[in-house]
Design a protein around this motif. Structure first.
Motif, PDB file in Angstrom:
ATOM      1  N   MET A   1      40.627  48.183  25.505  1.00 36.28           N
ATOM      2  CA  MET A   1      41.037  47.790  26.828  1.00 36.28           C
ATOM      3  C   MET A   1      42.417  47.918  26.958  1.00 36.28           C
ATOM      4  N   LYS A   2      43.272  47.649  25.856  1.00 36.89           N
ATOM      5  CA  LYS A   2      44.717  47.854  26.033  1.00 36.89           C
ATOM      6  C   LYS A   2      45.051  49.551  26.454  1.00 36.89           C
ATOM      7  N   TYR A   3      44.330  50.457  25.952  1.00 35.35           N
ATOM      8  CA  TYR A   3      44.503  51.860  26.253  1.00 35.35           C
ATOM      9  C   TYR A   3      43.955  52.159  27.768  1.00 35.35           C
ATOM     10  N   PHE A   4      42.946  51.423  28.075  1.00 35.36           N
ATOM     11  CA  PHE A   4      42.397  51.760  29.216  1.00 35.36           C
ATOM     12  C   PHE A   4      43.394  51.339  30.257  1.00 35.36           C
ATOM     13  N   THR A   5      44.110  50.223  29.944  1.00 35.65           N
ATOM     14  CA  THR A   5      44.860  49.680  31.326  1.00 35.65           C
ATOM     15  C   THR A   5      46.331  50.278  31.100  1.00 35.65           C
ATOM     16  N   ILE A   6      46.502  50.899  30.177  1.00 34.24           N
ATOM     17  CA  ILE A   6      47.744  51.821  30.148  1.00 34.24           C
ATOM     18  C   ILE A   6      47.410  53.049  30.760  1.00 34.24           C
ATOM     19  N   ILE A   7      46.482  53.895  30.506  1.00 31.14           N
ATOM     20  CA  ILE A   7      45.932  54.833  31.351  1.00 31.14           C
ATOM     21  C   ILE A   7      45.786  54.800  32.537  1.00 31.14           C
ATOM     22  N   ALA A  12      48.132  55.418  38.241  1.00 29.91           N
ATOM     23  CA  ALA A  12      48.375  54.770  39.593  1.00 29.91           C
ATOM     24  C   ALA A  12      49.875  54.832  39.713  1.00 29.91           C
ATOM     25  N   THR A  13      50.558  55.074  38.617  1.00 29.38           N
ATOM     26  CA  THR A  13      52.171  55.304  39.033  1.00 29.38           C
ATOM     27  C   THR A  13      52.369  56.768  39.327  1.00 29.38           C
ATOM     28  N   ALA A  14      51.322  57.799  38.871  1.00 27.26           N
ATOM     29  CA  ALA A  14      51.420  58.953  39.234  1.00 27.26           C
ATOM     30  C   ALA A  14      51.003  59.020  40.597  1.00 27.26           C
ATOM     31  N   LEU A  15      49.985  58.566  41.206  1.00 28.37           N
ATOM     32  CA  LEU A  15      49.677  58.444  42.499  1.00 28.37           C
ATOM     33  C   LEU A  15      50.815  58.012  43.414  1.00 28.37           C
ATOM     34  N   ILE A  16      51.341  57.159  42.970  1.00 27.54           N
ATOM     35  CA  ILE A  16      52.738  56.762  43.838  1.00 27.54           C
ATOM     36  C   ILE A  16      53.692  57.679  43.900  1.00 27.54           C
ATOM     37  N   ILE A  17      53.962  58.244  42.814  1.00 29.27           N
ATOM     38  CA  ILE A  17      55.231  59.206  42.803  1.00 29.27           C
ATOM     39  C   ILE A  17      54.531  60.360  43.867  1.00 29.27           C
ATOM     40  N   CYS A  45      48.890  47.462  43.963  1.00 30.61           N
ATOM     41  CA  CYS A  45      47.789  46.355  43.743  1.00 30.61           C
ATOM     42  C   CYS A  45      46.939  46.441  42.489  1.00 30.61           C
ATOM     43  N   ALA A  46      46.673  47.981  42.119  1.00 30.15           N
ATOM     44  CA  ALA A  46      45.872  47.954  41.109  1.00 30.15           C
ATOM     45  C   ALA A  46      46.687  47.936  39.736  1.00 30.15           C
ATOM     46  N   ILE A  47      47.786  48.390  40.158  1.00 29.66           N
ATOM     47  CA  ILE A  47      48.980  47.972  38.649  1.00 29.66           C
ATOM     48  C   ILE A  47      49.240  46.394  38.625  1.00 29.66           C
ATOM     49  N   ALA A  48      49.286  45.705  39.832  1.00 26.08           N
ATOM     50  CA  ALA A  48      49.479  44.158  39.526  1.00 26.08           C
ATOM     51  C   ALA A  48      48.220  43.517  38.745  1.00 26.08           C
ATOM     52  N   LEU A  49      46.943  44.088  39.324  1.00 24.29           N
ATOM     53  CA  LEU A  49      45.835  43.583  38.734  1.00 24.29           C
ATOM     54  C   LEU A  49      45.644  43.947  37.070  1.00 24.29           C
ATOM     55  N   ARG A  54      45.920  42.381  31.398  1.00 29.64           N
ATOM     56  CA  ARG A  54      46.541  42.395  30.149  1.00 29.64           C
ATOM     57  C   ARG A  54      47.180  41.160  29.742  1.00 29.64           C
ATOM     58  N   LEU A  55      47.824  40.429  30.853  1.00 32.48           N
ATOM     59  CA  LEU A  55      48.450  39.146  30.174  1.00 32.48           C
ATOM     60  C   LEU A  55      47.396  38.006  29.737  1.00 32.48           C
TER      61      LEU A  55
END
Length: 67
Positions: A1-7, A12-17, A45-49, A54-55
């Motif tokens: 799950m950790k790797y999934f959220t990181i990917i 999402a960051t690449a999409l923002i850029i 929003c996806a990054i925040a969720l 993860r938290l």
């Protein structure tokens, strides 16, 4: 799950850029700029969720006694 959220966070960051390059600052609310703004907002929003997920997993692991 950790790797999934990181990917997904990296995607999402690449999409923002990418969509930040599509913005027309002279007409932000017309044409492709509106689509880029909506996509940037959705990616944020996806990054925040994902960070909330993860938290919550980290807290769940601590309550169960795992490290």
């Amino acid at each position: 799950m950790k790797y999934f959220t990181i990917i997904i966070t990296i995607l999402a960051t690449a999409l923002i850029i990418y969509n930040a390059t599509k913005l027309n600052f002279e007409n932000l609310f017309e044409g492709d700029s509106v689509i880029a703004l909506i996509t940037i907002l959705a990616a944020l929003c996806a990054i925040a969720l994902l960070q909330i997920l993860r938290l919550s997993k980290r807290v769940d692991d601590k309550l169960k006694g795992k490290n």
